[in-house]
Design an enzyme around this catalytic site. Structure first.
Site, PDB file in Angstrom:
ATOM      1  N   GLU A 176      33.787  32.305  58.005  1.00  0.00           N
ATOM      2  CA  GLU A 176      32.371  32.562  57.691  1.00  0.00           C
ATOM      3  C   GLU A 176      32.103  33.981  57.176  1.00  0.00           C
ATOM      4  O   GLU A 176      31.195  34.662  57.652  1.00  0.00           O
ATOM      5  CB  GLU A 176      31.491  32.260  58.914  1.00  0.00           C
ATOM      6  CG  GLU A 176      31.606  30.821  59.390  1.00  0.00           C
ATOM      7  CD  GLU A 176      30.924  30.569  60.733  1.00  0.00           C
ATOM      8  OE1 GLU A 176      30.136  31.407  61.187  1.00  0.00           O
ATOM      9  OE2 GLU A 176      31.187  29.506  61.331  1.00  0.00           O
ATOM     10  N   GLU A 292      35.890  20.981  60.877  1.00  0.00           N
ATOM     11  CA  GLU A 292      35.000  20.957  62.065  1.00  0.00           C
ATOM     12  C   GLU A 292      33.904  19.896  61.965  1.00  0.00           C
ATOM     13  O   GLU A 292      32.765  20.140  62.359  1.00  0.00           O
ATOM     14  CB  GLU A 292      34.336  22.338  62.263  1.00  0.00           C
ATOM     15  CG  GLU A 292      35.292  23.510  62.319  1.00  0.00           C
ATOM     16  CD  GLU A 292      34.625  24.833  62.695  1.00  0.00           C
ATOM     17  OE1 GLU A 292      33.468  24.842  63.119  1.00  0.00           O
ATOM     18  OE2 GLU A 292      35.301  25.873  62.554  1.00  0.00           O
TER      19      GLU A 292
END
Ligand code: G3I
Length: 387
Positions: A176, A292
């Site tokens: 991220e 995920e």
């Protein structure tokens, strides 16, 4: 005369706007609701074969995030986990906060437990994650500064990746790093590593990881890349720029991890755009891992059948497109059973009903979401081999 013309023009404009609004309202009314469009979908699956085996026949890996606590304390869950999964990823045990109670001490116990468990069950293990703005210990802010940042980063990666060298299938080296909302032209997130080391911190991290474990696949992992919104479009653009830059500099990066935390109430899905993005990533010579996936049902109707159908529909629509891309080598859900999911605490429902975002329910029974994943995997093209 001129006044009249102006009046006519203004009226025409107002009428035009009115007609436009009415037309879009009629269009909305004609659009079947999301629940209705999933209500009659046939989620039938052939046979009982677990996801790991279905995926293996396609040259794909299937697995899930898991915590040491849930595997150690819950034997039935652990058995189901090994039946369905070929690869595990520690949900939190390898993050800075868990690994580094103090600046000088590393606590490898939970991670080592998971590595041993994976080995004993014939499971592969992923590493998650070496560089992330969340999951940092409290001491980080007062200890790391521009003078010691590079040494701290290198030392952390050398120690952790070195500790697990040879045991990890793939590392989420950086997680991220993109946040266009922070206003930089390159879309990079403004946070301490960037502040201390500039954009090169990403390359430094990948090189350090490669040095410590030359066998591990090194992954850049990111979120909010799935939907057709201006925010996610900006993220996709920034991710492509970043990957292009890393590749052009010879950085040892091998894959993009797409988290895919899907939202059950989000209808702005655009197969064409997702496909094009994934093609672009693959064109850099990178693999893609879906790392995920889950589907939050926070804002969906309470009725369980309706909710499960929408969640399953979201899984199937997304995976049908994502798994079409030959560069995709692995698919991991962020948890396996509704018994253990971060969404229970991070995105609970207002009505207090337990959330149902994962393939198995809290009793470890397969849900429609499981069927949806199985169907998407069954329909996926065959890859050369799982890697
Ligand atoms: O370990 C402590 C424990 O000692 C303490 O008693 C307990 C009290 O709340 O907290 C425990 O820590 C929690 C940790 O998970 C381990 O369970 C933290 O409070 C909690 O905030 C932490 O949440 C994790 C979150 O990342 C932050 O690290 C979630 O479980 C995990 O699912 C989530 O995972 C992230 C991925 O890493 C990156 N992508 C998004 C994804 C979802 O947010």
């Amino acid at each position: 005369m001129t006044k009249n013309r102006k009046l006519i023009r203004r009226r025409t404009f107002v009428l035009g706007i009115g007609a436009f609004i009415l037309a879009s309202k009629i269009k909305d009314l004609n659009k079947p609701s999301q629940a209705a469009s999933y209500a009659n979908r046939n989620y039938a699956v052939v046979g009982n074969t677990p996801l790991r085996d279905r995926a293996a026949t396609k040259g794909l890996l299937y697995g899930a995030a898991v915590s040491q606590r849930s595997l150690a304390a819950d034997k039935t869950f652990a058995e189901r986990f090994s039946q369905e999964c070929a690869i595990l990823v520690p949900e939190s045990e390898l993050k800075w906060k868990a690994l580094r109670p103090t600046p000088d001490r590393f606590n490898f116990d939970p991670g080592d437990w998971l590595a041993k468990y994976a080995r004993s069950q014939g499971l592969l293990m992923r590493g998650h994650t070496l560089v992330w703005h969340e999951g940092l210990p409290e001491w980080f802010a007062s200890v790391v500064d521009s003078r010691n940042a590079q040494q701290m980063l290198r030392e952390h990666i050398a120690t952790v990746v070195g500790h697990y060298a040879g045991k990890i299938h793939s590392w989420d080296v950086v997680n991220e790093a993109i946040d266009p909302a922070d206003g930089r032209a390159d879309g990079l997130r403004q946070w301490p590593w960037l502040q201390f080391l500039g954009p090169d911190y990403i390359e430094i991290a990948f090189r350090a990881a490669h040095e410590a474990d030359p066998q591990a696949l090194l992954v850049y992992n990111d979120h909010r890349l799935e939907y057709d919104t201006s925010e996610e479009e900006a993220r996709r653009t920034a991710v492509l720029k970043l990957l292009e830059r890393l590749k052009s500099r010879g950085t040892p990066i091998h894959a993009l991890g797409m988290q895919a935390h899907l939202r059950g109430d989000e209808t702005r899905f655009n197969a064409k755009k997702l496909r094009a993005f994934m093609r672009d990533v693959a064109s850099f010579g990178l693999k893609i891992m879906i790392t995920e996936v889950d589907v939050t049902d926070q804002k969906l109707p309470k009725d369980i059948d309706t909710r499960d159908r929408i969640v399953a529909g979201m899984y199937e629509d997304y995976l049908a497109v994502a798994l079409e891309e030959p560069a995709v080598t692995a698919l991991l859900t962020w948890g396996l059973s509704d018994r253990n999911t971060w969404l229970s605490s991070y995105k609970p429902r207002e009505d207090g009903a337990p959330v149902r975002p994962l393939p198995l329910d809290a009793q470890l029974k397969r849900k429609l979401a499981w069927n949806a994943i199985a169907r998407a995997v069954d329909n996926a093209p065959i890859r050369n081999q799982a890697s």
